[in-house]
Design a protein around this motif. Structure first.
Motif, short mmCIF file in Angstrom:
data_model
loop_
_atom_site.label_atom_id
_atom_site.label_comp_id
_atom_site.label_asym_id
_atom_site.label_seq_id
_atom_site.Cartn_x
_atom_site.Cartn_y
_atom_site.Cartn_z
N VAL A 84 0.84 -1.21 0.00
CA VAL A 84 0.00 0.00 0.00
C VAL A 84 0.87 1.25 0.00
O VAL A 84 0.64 2.19 -0.78
CB VAL A 84 -0.97 0.00 1.21
N ALA A 85 1.89 1.29 0.85
CA ALA A 85 2.79 2.45 0.90
C ALA A 85 3.49 2.64 -0.45
O ALA A 85 3.66 3.78 -0.92
CB ALA A 85 3.82 2.27 2.01
N THR A 86 3.87 1.55 -1.08
CA THR A 86 4.51 1.62 -2.39
C THR A 86 3.55 2.20 -3.43
O THR A 86 3.94 3.06 -4.23
CB THR A 86 5.00 0.22 -2.83
N ALA A 87 2.31 1.75 -3.40
CA ALA A 87 1.32 2.29 -4.34
C ALA A 87 1.12 3.79 -4.14
O ALA A 87 1.09 4.56 -5.11
CB ALA A 87 -0.01 1.55 -4.18
N ILE A 88 1.02 4.21 -2.90
CA ILE A 88 0.84 5.64 -2.61
C ILE A 88 2.01 6.44 -3.16
O ILE A 88 1.83 7.46 -3.84
CB ILE A 88 0.67 5.89 -1.09
N LEU A 89 3.21 5.99 -2.89
CA LEU A 89 4.39 6.70 -3.38
C LEU A 89 4.48 6.70 -4.90
O LEU A 89 4.79 7.71 -5.52
CB LEU A 89 5.66 6.10 -2.78
N MET A 90 4.20 5.55 -5.50
CA MET A 90 4.29 5.47 -6.96
C MET A 90 3.26 6.37 -7.64
O MET A 90 3.56 7.00 -8.65
CB MET A 90 4.16 4.03 -7.43
N TYR A 91 2.07 6.42 -7.10
CA TYR A 91 1.05 7.30 -7.68
C TYR A 91 1.38 8.77 -7.42
O TYR A 91 1.21 9.62 -8.28
CB TYR A 91 -0.34 6.95 -7.14
N ALA A 92 1.85 9.07 -6.22
CA ALA A 92 2.21 10.46 -5.89
C ALA A 92 3.37 10.94 -6.75
O ALA A 92 3.40 12.10 -7.17
CB ALA A 92 2.57 10.57 -4.41
N LEU A 93 4.32 10.05 -7.02
CA LEU A 93 5.48 10.40 -7.83
C LEU A 93 5.22 10.23 -9.33
O LEU A 93 6.11 10.48 -10.14
CB LEU A 93 6.69 9.56 -7.42
N LYS A 94 4.03 9.77 -9.66
CA LYS A 94 3.60 9.57 -11.05
C LYS A 94 4.55 8.65 -11.82
O LYS A 94 4.92 8.93 -12.96
CB LYS A 94 3.43 10.91 -11.75
N ILE A 95 4.88 7.55 -11.19
CA ILE A 95 5.73 6.54 -11.84
C ILE A 95 4.85 5.71 -12.75
O ILE A 95 3.94 5.02 -12.28
CB ILE A 95 6.46 5.69 -10.78
N ASP A 96 5.11 5.78 -14.03
CA ASP A 96 4.25 5.08 -14.99
C ASP A 96 5.02 4.35 -16.09
O ASP A 96 4.43 3.89 -17.05
CB ASP A 96 3.24 6.05 -15.61
N SER A 97 6.33 4.22 -15.94
CA SER A 97 7.10 3.42 -16.90
C SER A 97 7.83 2.32 -16.14
O SER A 97 8.13 2.46 -14.95
CB SER A 97 8.10 4.30 -17.65
N TYR A 98 8.12 1.25 -16.86
CA TYR A 98 8.84 0.15 -16.21
C TYR A 98 10.24 0.58 -15.77
O TYR A 98 10.73 0.17 -14.73
CB TYR A 98 8.92 -1.06 -17.14
N GLU A 99 10.87 1.41 -16.57
CA GLU A 99 12.21 1.91 -16.22
C GLU A 99 12.17 2.66 -14.89
O GLU A 99 12.98 2.41 -13.99
CB GLU A 99 12.74 2.83 -17.31
N ASN A 100 11.21 3.56 -14.74
CA ASN A 100 11.09 4.30 -13.49
C ASN A 100 10.65 3.41 -12.33
O ASN A 100 11.04 3.64 -11.18
CB ASN A 100 10.15 5.49 -13.65
N ALA A 101 9.85 2.39 -12.63
CA ALA A 101 9.44 1.45 -11.59
C ALA A 101 10.64 0.69 -11.05
O ALA A 101 10.76 0.47 -9.84
CB ALA A 101 8.39 0.48 -12.13
N VAL A 102 11.55 0.30 -11.93
CA VAL A 102 12.75 -0.42 -11.50
C VAL A 102 13.65 0.51 -10.68
O VAL A 102 14.16 0.11 -9.63
CB VAL A 102 13.52 -1.01 -12.72
N ILE A 103 13.83 1.74 -11.14
CA ILE A 103 14.64 2.70 -10.39
C ILE A 103 14.03 2.93 -9.01
O ILE A 103 14.73 2.92 -7.99
CB ILE A 103 14.77 4.03 -11.18
N PHE A 104 12.73 3.12 -8.98
CA PHE A 104 12.02 3.32 -7.70
C PHE A 104 12.24 2.10 -6.79
O PHE A 104 12.55 2.24 -5.61
CB PHE A 104 10.52 3.53 -7.96
N ALA A 105 12.08 0.89 -7.34
CA ALA A 105 12.24 -0.33 -6.55
C ALA A 105 13.64 -0.45 -5.99
O ALA A 105 13.82 -0.87 -4.84
CB ALA A 105 11.89 -1.56 -7.39
N VAL A 106 14.64 -0.08 -6.77
CA VAL A 106 16.02 -0.16 -6.29
C VAL A 106 16.24 0.83 -5.15
O VAL A 106 16.84 0.49 -4.12
CB VAL A 106 17.03 0.07 -7.45
#
Length: 155
Positions: A84-106
């Motif tokens: 849930v916390a990850t979803a909130i951050l990803m939506y707030a940061l507008k992460i919408d590409s796989y490249e950015n998702a991987v960077i975020f995850a790292v």
């Protein structure tokens, strides 16, 4: 419970801010991301790395026992909260590409989950804290990567 109170407070803010994203989140994606993260833990600690994990805890000679419910329910709740916390951050940061998702995850995986796991392990109760941190931190790194990719795919 505290976590959900905080979520409700974020949602009830009158002024629009970057964390007012709860209504935008695909909650089905949160559920679908949580399941493999949680199941990966079961595989990770019981099938993939059980011996190393036991050694890290100093329990390599213990006889196997059926785990108490807290050892199943607790990690499930924690994985759900992390998702849930990850979803909130990803939506707030507008992460919408796989490249950015991987960077975020790292960043989150190493910067918070793995680092915190090692920090928790460094205490007198865990005889091999770096081994424990490596095993558990790598699990969380893999789990947050899966979560981030699923959340991105289902946006």
């Amino acid at each position: 419970m505290f976590f959900f109170v905080v979520l409700i407070q974020f949602q009830s803010l009158k002024n629009k801010n970057m964390f007012n994203v709860l209504s935008e989140i695909s909650w089905l994606s949160v559920l679908l991301a949580f399941v493999p993260y949680f199941l990966l833990g079961a595989l990770w600690f019981t099938l993939l790395f059980p011996k190393s994990y036991k050694i890290s805890l100093g329990r390599e000679n213990d006889t196997p026992q059926k785990p108490a419910p807290i050892f199943i329910i607790g990690p499930a709740i924690c994985c759900f909260v992390i998702t849930v916390a990850t979803a909130i951050l990803m939506y707030a940061l507008k992460i919408d590409s796989y490249e950015n998702a991987v960077i975020f995850a790292v960043i989150v995986g190493f910067g918070y989950l793995a680092a915190n796991t090692v920090n928790i392990a460094i205490n007198p109760n865990i005889p091999k804290p770096l081994l424990y941190g490596l095993i558990s931190g790598a699990y969380h790194m893999a789990g947050i990567l899966i979560v981030s990719l699923i959340l991105t795919a289902m946006k």
